[in-house]
Design a protein around this motif. Structure first.
Motif, PDB file in Angstrom:
ATOM      1  N   LYS A 154      -4.716  -5.773   6.406  1.00 13.05           N
ATOM      2  CA  LYS A 154      -5.138  -5.472   4.494  1.00 13.05           C
ATOM      3  C   LYS A 154      -5.395  -3.983   4.657  1.00 13.05           C
ATOM      4  O   LYS A 154      -5.132  -2.487   5.118  1.00 13.05           O
ATOM      5  CB  LYS A 154      -6.560  -5.443   4.846  1.00 13.05           C
ATOM      6  CG  LYS A 154      -6.824  -6.698   5.477  1.00 13.05           C
ATOM      7  CD  LYS A 154      -8.889  -7.087   5.935  1.00 13.05           C
ATOM      8  CE  LYS A 154      -8.897  -6.579   6.697  1.00 13.05           C
ATOM      9  NZ  LYS A 154     -10.733  -6.682   7.171  1.00 13.05           N
TER      10      LYS A 154
ATOM     11  N   ARG B  96       0.367  -2.356  -5.644  1.00 12.30           N
ATOM     12  CA  ARG B  96       0.000  -3.706  -4.840  1.00 12.30           C
ATOM     13  C   ARG B  96       1.126  -4.966  -5.895  1.00 12.30           C
ATOM     14  O   ARG B  96       1.030  -5.751  -4.590  1.00 12.30           O
ATOM     15  CB  ARG B  96      -0.878  -3.931  -6.431  1.00 12.30           C
ATOM     16  CG  ARG B  96      -2.306  -5.558  -5.607  1.00 12.30           C
ATOM     17  CD  ARG B  96      -2.900  -5.860  -7.237  1.00 12.30           C
ATOM     18  NE  ARG B  96      -4.000  -5.050  -6.324  1.00 12.30           N
ATOM     19  CZ  ARG B  96      -5.102  -5.746  -5.623  1.00 12.30           C
ATOM     20  NH1 ARG B  96      -5.103  -6.947  -4.937  1.00 12.30           N
ATOM     21  NH2 ARG B  96      -6.293  -5.474  -5.531  1.00 12.30           N
TER      22      ARG B  96
ATOM     23  N   LEU C 268       2.953  -4.917  -2.740  1.00 11.12           N
ATOM     24  CA  LEU C 268       2.652  -4.591  -1.342  1.00 11.12           C
ATOM     25  C   LEU C 268       2.278  -6.009  -0.806  1.00 11.12           C
ATOM     26  O   LEU C 268       2.359  -6.499   0.561  1.00 11.12           O
ATOM     27  CB  LEU C 268       1.526  -3.586  -0.737  1.00 11.12           C
ATOM     28  CG  LEU C 268       1.931  -2.252  -0.674  1.00 11.12           C
ATOM     29  CD1 LEU C 268       0.795  -1.636  -0.551  1.00 11.12           C
ATOM     30  CD2 LEU C 268       3.201  -2.052   0.768  1.00 11.12           C
ATOM     31  N   ASP C 269       2.068  -6.358  -1.999  1.00  7.10           N
ATOM     32  CA  ASP C 269       1.420  -8.297  -1.699  1.00  7.10           C
ATOM     33  C   ASP C 269       2.579  -8.973  -1.667  1.00  7.10           C
ATOM     34  O   ASP C 269       2.472 -10.030  -1.189  1.00  7.10           O
ATOM     35  CB  ASP C 269       0.541  -7.723  -2.927  1.00  7.10           C
ATOM     36  CG  ASP C 269      -0.991  -7.942  -2.971  1.00  7.10           C
ATOM     37  OD1 ASP C 269      -1.754  -7.601  -1.716  1.00  7.10           O
ATOM     38  OD2 ASP C 269      -1.470  -7.944  -4.217  1.00  7.10           O
ATOM     39  N   ALA C 270       4.025  -8.797  -1.752  1.00  8.61           N
ATOM     40  CA  ALA C 270       4.272  -8.989  -1.998  1.00  8.61           C
ATOM     41  C   ALA C 270       5.575 -10.041  -0.799  1.00  8.61           C
ATOM     42  O   ALA C 270       6.444  -9.999  -0.340  1.00  8.61           O
ATOM     43  CB  ALA C 270       6.103  -8.762  -2.692  1.00  8.61           C
ATOM     44  N   GLN C 271       4.827  -8.258   0.244  1.00  9.68           N
ATOM     45  CA  GLN C 271       5.894  -8.297   1.945  1.00  9.68           C
ATOM     46  C   GLN C 271       4.684  -9.759   2.759  1.00  9.68           C
ATOM     47  O   GLN C 271       3.563  -9.819   2.032  1.00  9.68           O
ATOM     48  CB  GLN C 271       5.437  -7.013   2.113  1.00  9.68           C
ATOM     49  CG  GLN C 271       5.213  -6.040   1.510  1.00  9.68           C
ATOM     50  CD  GLN C 271       7.590  -5.905   0.970  1.00  9.68           C
ATOM     51  OE1 GLN C 271       7.658  -7.022   1.952  1.00  9.68           O
ATOM     52  NE2 GLN C 271       7.525  -6.161  -0.247  1.00  9.68           N
ATOM     53  N   GLU C 272       4.873  -9.913   2.847  1.00  3.84           N
ATOM     54  CA  GLU C 272       4.626 -11.035   4.952  1.00  3.84           C
ATOM     55  C   GLU C 272       3.602 -10.177   4.680  1.00  3.84           C
ATOM     56  O   GLU C 272       4.545  -9.095   5.582  1.00  3.84           O
ATOM     57  CB  GLU C 272       5.162 -11.693   5.026  1.00  3.84           C
ATOM     58  CG  GLU C 272       5.194 -12.812   6.133  1.00  3.84           C
ATOM     59  CD  GLU C 272       6.199 -13.217   7.527  1.00  3.84           C
ATOM     60  OE1 GLU C 272       5.445 -14.250   8.246  1.00  3.84           O
ATOM     61  OE2 GLU C 272       7.308 -13.644   6.652  1.00  3.84           O
TER      62      GLU C 272
ATOM     63  N   MET D  39       0.911  -8.612   4.658  1.00  4.00           N
ATOM     64  CA  MET D  39       0.330  -7.745   4.252  1.00  4.00           C
ATOM     65  C   MET D  39      -0.736  -8.145   3.274  1.00  4.00           C
ATOM     66  O   MET D  39      -0.292  -9.429   1.863  1.00  4.00           O
ATOM     67  CB  MET D  39       1.095  -6.885   3.500  1.00  4.00           C
ATOM     68  CG  MET D  39       1.842  -5.707   4.260  1.00  4.00           C
ATOM     69  SD  MET D  39       2.999  -4.372   3.742  1.00  4.00           S
ATOM     70  CE  MET D  39       3.941  -3.799   5.005  1.00  4.00           C
ATOM     71  N   THR D  40      -1.714  -7.198   2.252  1.00  3.14           N
ATOM     72  CA  THR D  40      -2.952  -7.595   1.556  1.00  3.14           C
ATOM     73  C   THR D  40      -3.233  -6.647   1.202  1.00  3.14           C
ATOM     74  O   THR D  40      -3.773  -5.440   1.209  1.00  3.14           O
ATOM     75  CB  THR D  40      -3.341  -8.720   1.513  1.00  3.14           C
ATOM     76  OG1 THR D  40      -3.799  -9.173   0.411  1.00  3.14           O
ATOM     77  CG2 THR D  40      -4.105  -8.679   3.137  1.00  3.14           C
ATOM     78  N   VAL D  41      -3.246  -6.438  -0.231  1.00  7.96           N
ATOM     79  CA  VAL D  41      -4.535  -5.379  -0.696  1.00  7.96           C
ATOM     80  C   VAL D  41      -5.694  -5.708  -0.634  1.00  7.96           C
ATOM     81  O   VAL D  41      -5.975  -6.563  -1.780  1.00  7.96           O
ATOM     82  CB  VAL D  41      -3.740  -5.188  -2.340  1.00  7.96           C
ATOM     83  CG1 VAL D  41      -4.764  -3.574  -2.775  1.00  7.96           C
ATOM     84  CG2 VAL D  41      -2.239  -4.222  -2.228  1.00  7.96           C
ATOM     85  N   VAL D  42      -6.713  -4.817  -0.343  1.00 10.11           N
ATOM     86  CA  VAL D  42      -8.152  -5.439  -0.496  1.00 10.11           C
ATOM     87  C   VAL D  42      -8.907  -5.285  -1.285  1.00 10.11           C
ATOM     88  O   VAL D  42      -9.687  -5.108  -2.009  1.00 10.11           O
ATOM     89  CB  VAL D  42      -8.665  -6.165   0.777  1.00 10.11           C
ATOM     90  CG1 VAL D  42      -7.436  -6.808   1.599  1.00 10.11           C
ATOM     91  CG2 VAL D  42      -8.477  -4.292   1.014  1.00 10.11           C
TER      92      VAL D  42
ATOM     93  N   GLU E 218      -9.113  -1.293  -4.809  1.00 11.41           N
ATOM     94  CA  GLU E 218      -8.759  -0.777  -5.296  1.00 11.41           C
ATOM     95  C   GLU E 218      -9.791   0.145  -5.413  1.00 11.41           C
ATOM     96  O   GLU E 218     -10.258  -0.089  -6.126  1.00 11.41           O
ATOM     97  CB  GLU E 218      -7.440  -1.285  -5.863  1.00 11.41           C
ATOM     98  CG  GLU E 218      -6.613  -1.424  -6.407  1.00 11.41           C
ATOM     99  CD  GLU E 218      -5.543  -2.292  -7.545  1.00 11.41           C
ATOM    100  OE1 GLU E 218      -5.838  -1.878  -8.719  1.00 11.41           O
ATOM    101  OE2 GLU E 218      -4.953  -3.566  -7.698  1.00 11.41           O
TER     102      GLU E 218
END
Length: 215
Positions: free
Chosen positions: A3, A18, A21-25, A27-30, A32
């Protein structure tokens, strides 16, 4: 799942990070944040694993926000300049390392994974150079709590960490197994209440175990 919290006053920069990073397996941007105070509030609410923190933001800056982060949160400082005058203070204040904003996307992704795992110092050559620069301005070594609790071998390992060596390099230097070197590093971190290797490097310089110019 790692996260991530983004803290930067430029919306375009946050949007770029965002999207990447959100496109990576895994990983998630929780969340900002556009300033330090908001970053601290959101970190307390969302409990991210890693914060990508800009130093220069309006209101509460990234340096102050880093110091106020919940203990388990890892902070990567983002800066426009490799030798930003505030980066050393950020490392001292609890940051796990730093990256310049024009870092290649693959390097940023790897940095997030490394810091989330608590394994290594980021951008070691630049970080060592910066720490040497600012440590050289200190008039006297600082007294470091816990330093007297280290064994002779742990002090030796701490000194080598301060020069930027990896566990494998320390193992080769001291004729021990890499796992043994890792154990010594872990014990030194525990005794010195260091969050990660970045903190150990700062301690090694500030306590006088490593002298600026040795690297």
């Amino acid at each position: 799942m790692i996260k991530i919290l983004l803290a930067d006053d430029q919306a375009l920069v946050r949007a770029g990070f965002r999207a990447l990073l959100d496109a990576q397996e895994g990983m998630t941007v929780v969340a900002e944040a556009s300033d330090g105070a908001e970053a601290v509030r959101l970190a307390e609410r969302h409990k991210p694993d890693v914060v990508l923190m800009d130093i220069r933001m309006p209101g509460m800056d990234g340096l102050t926000a880093t110091r106020k982060m919940p203990g388990a949160v890892k902070v990567i400082i983002l800066t426009t300049f490799e030798l930003d005058e505030y980066v050393f203070e950020a490392l001292r204040g609890g940051a796990s390392g730093f990256l310049v904003k024009d870092t290649e996307p693959a390097e940023l992704i790897q940095a997030v994974r490394v810091v989330a795992a608590g394994e290594a110092l980021l951008s070691p050559s630049v970080t060592r150079r910066l720490i040497a620069e600012y440590a050289s301005r200190a008039k006297e070594p600082r007294t470091t709590a816990g330093l007297d609790q280290l064994t002779e071998r742990e002090r030796e390992v701490l000194t080598l960490v301060g020069t930027g060596m990896t566990n494998d390099e320390i193992a080769a230097k001291l004729y021990m197994a890499p796992a043994t070197a890792k154990t010594h590093v872990s014990r030194a971190m525990m005794k010195l209440a260091a969050r990660d290797r970045a903190q150990l490097v700062v301690i090694a310089y500030e306590s006088g175990l490593v002298k600026p110019g040795w690297i």
